[in-house]
Write a protein that holds these residues in place. Structure first.
Motif, PDB file in Angstrom:
ATOM      1  N   ILE A   1     -39.309 -19.548 -24.273  1.00 46.39           N
ATOM      2  CA  ILE A   1     -37.547 -20.044 -23.212  1.00 46.39           C
ATOM      3  C   ILE A   1     -36.836 -20.893 -23.863  1.00 46.39           C
ATOM      4  CG2 ILE A   1     -37.339 -19.799 -21.228  1.00 46.39           C
ATOM      5  CD1 ILE A   1     -39.177 -17.640 -21.585  1.00 46.39           C
ATOM      6  N   ALA A   2     -35.040 -20.476 -24.156  1.00 43.74           N
ATOM      7  CA  ALA A   2     -34.802 -21.449 -24.448  1.00 43.74           C
ATOM      8  C   ALA A   2     -33.431 -21.355 -23.143  1.00 43.74           C
ATOM      9  CB  ALA A   2     -34.005 -21.444 -25.362  1.00 43.74           C
ATOM     10  N   HIS A   3     -32.262 -22.508 -22.921  1.00 41.49           N
ATOM     11  CA  HIS A   3     -31.389 -21.738 -21.850  1.00 41.49           C
ATOM     12  C   HIS A   3     -30.699 -21.511 -21.395  1.00 41.49           C
ATOM     13  CE1 HIS A   3     -28.674 -23.076 -25.942  1.00 41.49           C
ATOM     14  NE2 HIS A   3     -28.433 -22.607 -25.396  1.00 41.49           N
ATOM     15  N   ASP A   4     -30.672 -20.350 -23.276  1.00 39.98           N
ATOM     16  CA  ASP A   4     -29.907 -19.152 -23.046  1.00 39.98           C
ATOM     17  C   ASP A   4     -30.788 -18.297 -22.781  1.00 39.98           C
ATOM     18  OD1 ASP A   4     -30.075 -20.080 -25.581  1.00 39.98           O
ATOM     19  OD2 ASP A   4     -28.441 -18.544 -25.581  1.00 39.98           O
ATOM     20  N   GLY A   5     -30.439 -16.893 -22.219  1.00 33.96           N
ATOM     21  CA  GLY A   5     -31.735 -15.445 -21.679  1.00 33.96           C
ATOM     22  C   GLY A   5     -32.077 -15.998 -20.424  1.00 33.96           C
ATOM     23  N   PHE A   6     -33.387 -15.435 -19.735  1.00 26.89           N
ATOM     24  CA  PHE A   6     -34.508 -15.694 -18.416  1.00 26.89           C
ATOM     25  C   PHE A   6     -34.735 -17.276 -18.623  1.00 26.89           C
ATOM     26  CE2 PHE A   6     -34.315 -10.926 -18.127  1.00 26.89           C
ATOM     27  CZ  PHE A   6     -33.765 -10.662 -17.085  1.00 26.89           C
ATOM     28  N   THR A   7     -35.090 -17.106 -17.690  1.00 30.10           N
ATOM     29  CA  THR A   7     -36.160 -18.562 -18.018  1.00 30.10           C
ATOM     30  C   THR A   7     -37.051 -17.487 -17.964  1.00 30.10           C
ATOM     31  OG1 THR A   7     -36.283 -18.650 -15.232  1.00 30.10           O
ATOM     32  CG2 THR A   7     -35.032 -19.215 -15.988  1.00 30.10           C
ATOM     33  N   LEU A   8     -38.494 -18.167 -17.951  1.00 28.88           N
ATOM     34  CA  LEU A   8     -39.567 -17.905 -17.714  1.00 28.88           C
ATOM     35  C   LEU A   8     -40.503 -17.292 -16.518  1.00 28.88           C
ATOM     36  CD1 LEU A   8     -42.829 -18.311 -19.815  1.00 28.88           C
ATOM     37  CD2 LEU A   8     -43.327 -19.934 -18.327  1.00 28.88           C
ATOM     38  N   ARG A   9     -40.164 -17.789 -15.898  1.00 24.34           N
ATOM     39  CA  ARG A   9     -40.196 -17.197 -14.457  1.00 24.34           C
ATOM     40  C   ARG A   9     -39.765 -15.727 -13.927  1.00 24.34           C
ATOM     41  NH1 ARG A   9     -41.116 -18.600  -8.205  1.00 24.34           N
ATOM     42  NH2 ARG A   9     -41.006 -16.755  -6.908  1.00 24.34           N
ATOM     43  N   ASP A  10     -38.223 -16.010 -14.724  1.00 26.05           N
ATOM     44  CA  ASP A  10     -37.341 -14.241 -14.594  1.00 26.05           C
ATOM     45  C   ASP A  10     -38.186 -13.570 -15.847  1.00 26.05           C
ATOM     46  OD1 ASP A  10     -35.804 -15.468 -12.464  1.00 26.05           O
ATOM     47  OD2 ASP A  10     -34.580 -15.807 -13.659  1.00 26.05           O
ATOM     48  N   LEU A  11     -38.548 -14.166 -17.188  1.00 27.92           N
ATOM     49  CA  LEU A  11     -39.008 -13.214 -17.598  1.00 27.92           C
ATOM     50  C   LEU A  11     -40.085 -12.286 -17.359  1.00 27.92           C
ATOM     51  CD1 LEU A  11     -39.298 -12.730 -20.717  1.00 27.92           C
ATOM     52  CD2 LEU A  11     -41.093 -14.527 -21.272  1.00 27.92           C
ATOM     53  N   VAL A  12     -40.974 -12.691 -15.984  1.00 29.50           N
ATOM     54  CA  VAL A  12     -42.139 -11.529 -16.291  1.00 29.50           C
ATOM     55  C   VAL A  12     -41.846 -10.968 -14.479  1.00 29.50           C
ATOM     56  CG1 VAL A  12     -43.899 -13.203 -16.898  1.00 29.50           C
ATOM     57  CG2 VAL A  12     -43.093 -13.980 -14.665  1.00 29.50           C
ATOM     58  N   SER A  13     -39.836 -11.143 -14.057  1.00 30.15           N
ATOM     59  CA  SER A  13     -40.078 -10.785 -12.772  1.00 30.15           C
ATOM     60  C   SER A  13     -38.659  -9.766 -13.250  1.00 30.15           C
ATOM     61  CB  SER A  13     -39.408 -11.589 -11.989  1.00 30.15           C
ATOM     62  OG  SER A  13     -40.387 -12.722 -12.019  1.00 30.15           O
ATOM     63  N   TYR A  14     -38.551  -9.644 -14.316  1.00 34.13           N
ATOM     64  CA  TYR A  14     -36.759  -8.602 -14.067  1.00 34.13           C
ATOM     65  C   TYR A  14     -37.042  -8.165 -15.572  1.00 34.13           C
ATOM     66  CZ  TYR A  14     -35.125 -11.791 -10.990  1.00 34.13           C
ATOM     67  OH  TYR A  14     -34.540 -12.080  -9.395  1.00 34.13           O
ATOM     68  N   ASN A  15     -36.715  -6.595 -15.308  1.00 37.29           N
ATOM     69  CA  ASN A  15     -36.537  -5.704 -16.823  1.00 37.29           C
ATOM     70  C   ASN A  15     -35.090  -5.674 -17.214  1.00 37.29           C
ATOM     71  OD1 ASN A  15     -39.565  -5.243 -16.450  1.00 37.29           O
ATOM     72  ND2 ASN A  15     -39.227  -2.779 -15.298  1.00 37.29           N
ATOM     73  N   PHE A  16     -34.074  -6.097 -16.093  1.00 36.28           N
ATOM     74  CA  PHE A  16     -33.149  -6.163 -16.535  1.00 36.28           C
ATOM     75  C   PHE A  16     -31.601  -7.514 -16.175  1.00 36.28           C
ATOM     76  CE2 PHE A  16     -34.387  -1.812 -15.486  1.00 36.28           C
ATOM     77  CZ  PHE A  16     -34.751  -1.345 -16.228  1.00 36.28           C
ATOM     78  N   LYS A  17     -31.159  -8.284 -16.639  1.00 35.36           N
ATOM     79  CA  LYS A  17     -29.813  -9.118 -16.269  1.00 35.36           C
ATOM     80  C   LYS A  17     -29.515  -8.821 -15.534  1.00 35.36           C
ATOM     81  CE  LYS A  17     -26.529  -7.935 -19.017  1.00 35.36           C
ATOM     82  NZ  LYS A  17     -25.496  -8.147 -20.165  1.00 35.36           N
ATOM     83  N   HIS A  18     -28.974  -9.194 -14.501  1.00 32.49           N
ATOM     84  CA  HIS A  18     -28.547  -9.457 -13.240  1.00 32.49           C
ATOM     85  C   HIS A  18     -26.869 -10.740 -13.373  1.00 32.49           C
ATOM     86  CE1 HIS A  18     -31.392  -6.335 -11.446  1.00 32.49           C
ATOM     87  NE2 HIS A  18     -31.950  -7.023 -12.106  1.00 32.49           N
ATOM     88  N   ASN A  19     -26.089 -10.291 -13.694  1.00 31.89           N
ATOM     89  CA  ASN A  19     -25.053 -11.022 -14.005  1.00 31.89           C
ATOM     90  C   ASN A  19     -24.086 -10.707 -12.858  1.00 31.89           C
ATOM     91  OD1 ASN A  19     -27.368 -12.609 -15.866  1.00 31.89           O
ATOM     92  ND2 ASN A  19     -25.366 -11.731 -18.230  1.00 31.89           N
ATOM     93  N   GLU A  20     -23.716  -9.976 -12.004  1.00 36.86           N
ATOM     94  CA  GLU A  20     -22.524 -10.235 -11.665  1.00 36.86           C
ATOM     95  C   GLU A  20     -22.151 -10.901 -11.113  1.00 36.86           C
ATOM     96  OE1 GLU A  20     -25.808  -6.842 -11.515  1.00 36.86           O
ATOM     97  OE2 GLU A  20     -26.051  -9.098 -10.124  1.00 36.86           O
ATOM     98  N   ALA A  21     -22.608 -12.308 -10.785  1.00 34.28           N
ATOM     99  CA  ALA A  21     -22.449 -13.590 -11.010  1.00 34.28           C
ATOM    100  C   ALA A  21     -21.127 -14.132 -11.543  1.00 34.28           C
ATOM    101  CB  ALA A  21     -22.871 -14.596 -10.230  1.00 34.28           C
TER     102      ALA A  21
END
Length: 751
Positions: A526-546
């Motif tokens: 994990i690094a600053h760009d990309g998913f956090t560690l928790r999101d890596l195991v919680s999402y199959n797709f990015k959710h960047n609408e904001a």
């Protein structure tokens, strides 16, 4: 005292007759002290209504003529570049190869009520016959204050856009060599979001006291445990329980050093702390004009610490001293400071939406930016940010080296991680170089010899150099293949066992061939760009609408798995699996590991994998969540880090051979096999057995015999609930077999 035009520089207005009268009187009084060839202008800020301003100026004209300082002007000297104190005053020197006219602009400290022109700029036009040596323009001014002076340059030159020139004498530009930069005083202060930035200097303050007992940590590269973090986001949240004026500051980070020590890391890698403009997205209508740049990958100046990371709105000088206090405190705790530095591009954007603050207006063509002369002089873009810094031009190369040396000498920095470092491997026309002069110069520089130098070995133009980055036996790399291969194996992709084994054993396939060491691979999931560690195991797709870009920003290749449900859920089985997977990833970080701030408690950005523009809880460290998970998730992360540091078998000086590791595997070629077990041998006698099961079923594994007079103790089983998931002293009674649960891992120690 702060000049009254801060936090913004007013637009210059035409002179009124009364103003001209005042200026004529002032010039007459001071003119004998100027060289004949120097031309001085003192323009007035539009800070009062015209009638009020005219009346005040008429009443105070005689007093102003007496109060305005006079100066002696000298041709000055070409070196050093920037502002420097010399025997006969303050010397200013700036490089511009193609400029035809250069004007130094100064704003002096206030002088009470008599300074009715405060907010304007005194301007000194440089004569190319007197104030120029080669391509360096220079001037020396006697009797200037030794601090609290703000300065910049107006520069004019050819208007040939198609040849790469971008001169505009209406802009007041920041000196690239300014050691300090002033702008708005408080981070995210929307009232002053259009404020300008100017250089400043401080020759009044006493040298910083590093202390008699102060020493650098000097941690061997092989022993580093790196914590990537953002200074502001670390303590900006109210849950940090710090006083309001130090949240999100260098001082705030000092207060939280005990947390870093408890976690066990020994190096912080700070997201950019060079001066940047957090409001850069809000200068024109665009899909991102609601965003505040909180990561800082948009440099204004390469020498100045981010002034708004200082506490209490103290400004550039105060922030510089506070930055040193932070470094001193971290070093006192045995923690090294590595800076994430951005030399591949600047804040000045592209040619479609130019934002000129410094380099573009000083000498865009050839010198500071790569331009495509076959395409109407348009900027080349290998950074993905609209421009590409011309790093291997001799002048720019020296600027970068001087910047790095300044951070080492002045601020005692221990190392640097170079953002999109493959840009630094391109020639002035953008073509890849086999032996980039800048990369070699950094590796060979005497001042930088003690520093860690780490490349992000790719850029946005496709120059992917993982494992082949030019290195001169010095450069380490962010190992992007480690990240990808571990993600794919742990989540259960087929055919990844061999790649997983190669990564956790040191990536010899990448680094042995060019005579580097295992510790030249900085290993991360994990690094600053990309998913956090928790999101890596919680999402199959990015959710960047904001982010306002219709979901088009951010990487699509995340190699993530949501464990059966996309996003937040109350399902206890899915939650348990996710935390188990996070522990698996953490245990698999070997060699020189790097983790991301917040992963120690399971920070979520709710699937946003490109959150650079959110100065909110989306990025902020949530201290209340840390406290809630101190006894389980954080405890596991901390214990694993401390355990790793106590056992040198996890970090190697050389690549592993048969005496260092035994692979308990005879099924390498089966793509459906997702189980790997191995024993690491410490030549001092210790042995560590690890097994990783990425199947969705139990695997009953045969445990090898323990060494003579020893037996196996279970230290880690990620399937067990806290505190049984990590038992430092070990649990005895391990038999000849062990049932490894689905999506879990174990660690046994022979005692």
């Amino acid at each position: 005292m702060v000049p009254s035009f801060l936090p913004s520089l007013p637009q210059m207005q035409p002179f009124l007759p009364s103003e001209l009268l005042l200026i004529f009187k002032w010039v007459a009084a001071a003119g004998n002290d100027f060289q004949a060839r120097s031309r001085v202008k003192h323009r007035t800020a539009n800070v009062y209504g015209r009638q009020a301003r005219e009346r005040v100026l008429e009443e105070e004209a005689s007093e102003m003529a007496e109060a305005t300082p006079s100066f002696k002007i000298f041709p000055g000297q070409a070196f050093p570049l920037g502002a420097s104190e010399v025997d006969n005053g303050i010397n200013f020197a700036i490089f511009s190869q193609h400029a035809t006219a250069v004007t130094l602009c100064l704003s002096l400290p206030q002088r009470g009520e008599l300074d009715m022109l405060a907010g304007g700029m005194i301007e000194f036009s440089l004569d190319p016959n007197l104030n120029k040596t080669g391509d360096i323009w220079h001037i020396c001014i006697e009797d200037l204050p030794r601090s609290n002076v703000l300065y910049g340059y107006r520069i004019d030159g050819p208007k040939d856009w198609d040849k790469g020139h971008r001169f505009d004498s209406n802009n007041i530009l920041i000196d690239p060599y300014a050691k300090l930069v002033e702008g708005r005083r408080n981070f995210g202060d929307a009232k002053h979001k259009l404020s300008k930035f100017l250089g400043t200097y401080d020759f009044d303050s006493l040298p910083f006291d590093w202390g008699e007992d102060y020493k650098l940590p000097n941690i061997p590269e092989r022993d580093l445990v790196v914590y990537e973090m953002n200074v502001r986001a670390f303590t900006a949240d109210e849950s940090s329980c710090l006083d309001q004026d130090i949240r999100g500051t260098y001082a705030g980070l000092i207060e939280k050093i005990p947390h870093l020590l408890e976690l066990g890391i020994n190096a912080v890698e700070l997201l950019p702390v060079f001066e940047f403009d957090e409001f850069e997205f809000q200068r024109r209508p665009n899909p991102r004009d609601h965003m505040i740049n909180t990561w800082g990958y948009s440099t204004i100046n390469f020498f100045a610490p981010m002034s708004r990371y200082g506490s209490g709105g103290g400004g550039a000088v105060s922030a510089s001293r506070e930055f040193k206090e932070m470094v001193k405190a971290l070093h006192g705790a045995g923690i090294e400071v590595i800076l994430d530095v951005v030399y591949n591009h600047t804040n000045e954007a592209d040619d479609k939406h130019p934002y000129t603050t410094s380099f573009r207006g000083i000498d865009n063509k050839v010198v500071y930016y790569m331009v495509d002369l076959n395409n109407e002089g348009q900027l080349l873009n290998f950074s993905g940010c609209g421009n590409t810094f011309n790093c291997n031009h001799p002048v720019v190369m020296e600027l970068i080296l001087d910047s790095l040396r300044n951070w080492v000498v002045e601020y005692h920095i221990d190392g640097f991680r170079f953002d999109l470092a493959s840009v630094l491997c391109r020639g002035t026309d953008g073509s890849p170089l086999g032996a980039p002069p800048l990369i070699r110069a950094i590796a060979k520089d005497a001042t930088l010899s003690r520093c860690k130098i780490i490349a992000e070995p790719w850029d946005c133009g496709g120059l992917y150099l993982v494992g082949s980055f030019p290195n001169w036996d010095r450069w380490a790399e962010w190992n992007g293949k480690y990240r990808d291969d571990l993600r794919r194996f742990i989540k259960g992709d087929p055919g990844m066992k061999g790649a997983f084994a190669t990564r956790v054993s040191g990536s010899a396939d990448l680094y042995r061939k060019n005579k580097r060491k295992p510790y030249h691979s900085v290993n991360f999931v994990i690094a600053h760009d990309g998913f956090t560690l928790r999101d890596l195991v919680s999402y199959n797709f990015k959710h960047n609408e904001a982010n306002g870009e219709g979901g088009n920003d951010g990487s699509n290749d995340n190699f993530s798995w949501n464990c059966g449900f996309e996003g937040e859920t109350d399902n206890v089985d899915i939650i348990a699996l996710r935390f188990r997977q996070m522990k698996n990833f953490h245990l698999a970080l070997m060699g020189v590991p790097m983790m991301l701030m917040g992963d120690e408690y399971g920070h979520t950005r709710y699937g946003n994998n490109n959150s650079y523009g959110h100065d909110t809880a989306l990025n902020n460290f949530r201290w209340q969540q840390l406290n809630a998970r101190k006894s389980d998730h954080f405890r596991f992360f901390s214990e694993v880090i401390h355990y790793r540091q106590k056992h040198r078998v996890f970090s190697h000086e050389n690549f592993l051979d048969r005496s260092d590791v035994t692979w308990h595997e005879d099924n390498w070629d089966n793509p459906d096999s997702k189980f790997l077990a191995f024993t690491l041998h410490d030549k001092g006698g210790g042995e560590i057995y690890l097994a990783f099961n990425a199947h969705d079923f139990f695997v009953k594994v045969s445990i090898p015999p323990a060494p003579p007079k020893r037996r196996w103790f279970r230290v880690v089983d990620t399937n067990l609930a806290s505190p049984d998931d990590f038992v430092g002293e070990g649990v005895p009674g391990i038999g000849s077999t062990y049932n490894v649960a689905p999506y879990s891992s174990i660690l046994l120690e022979a005692k």
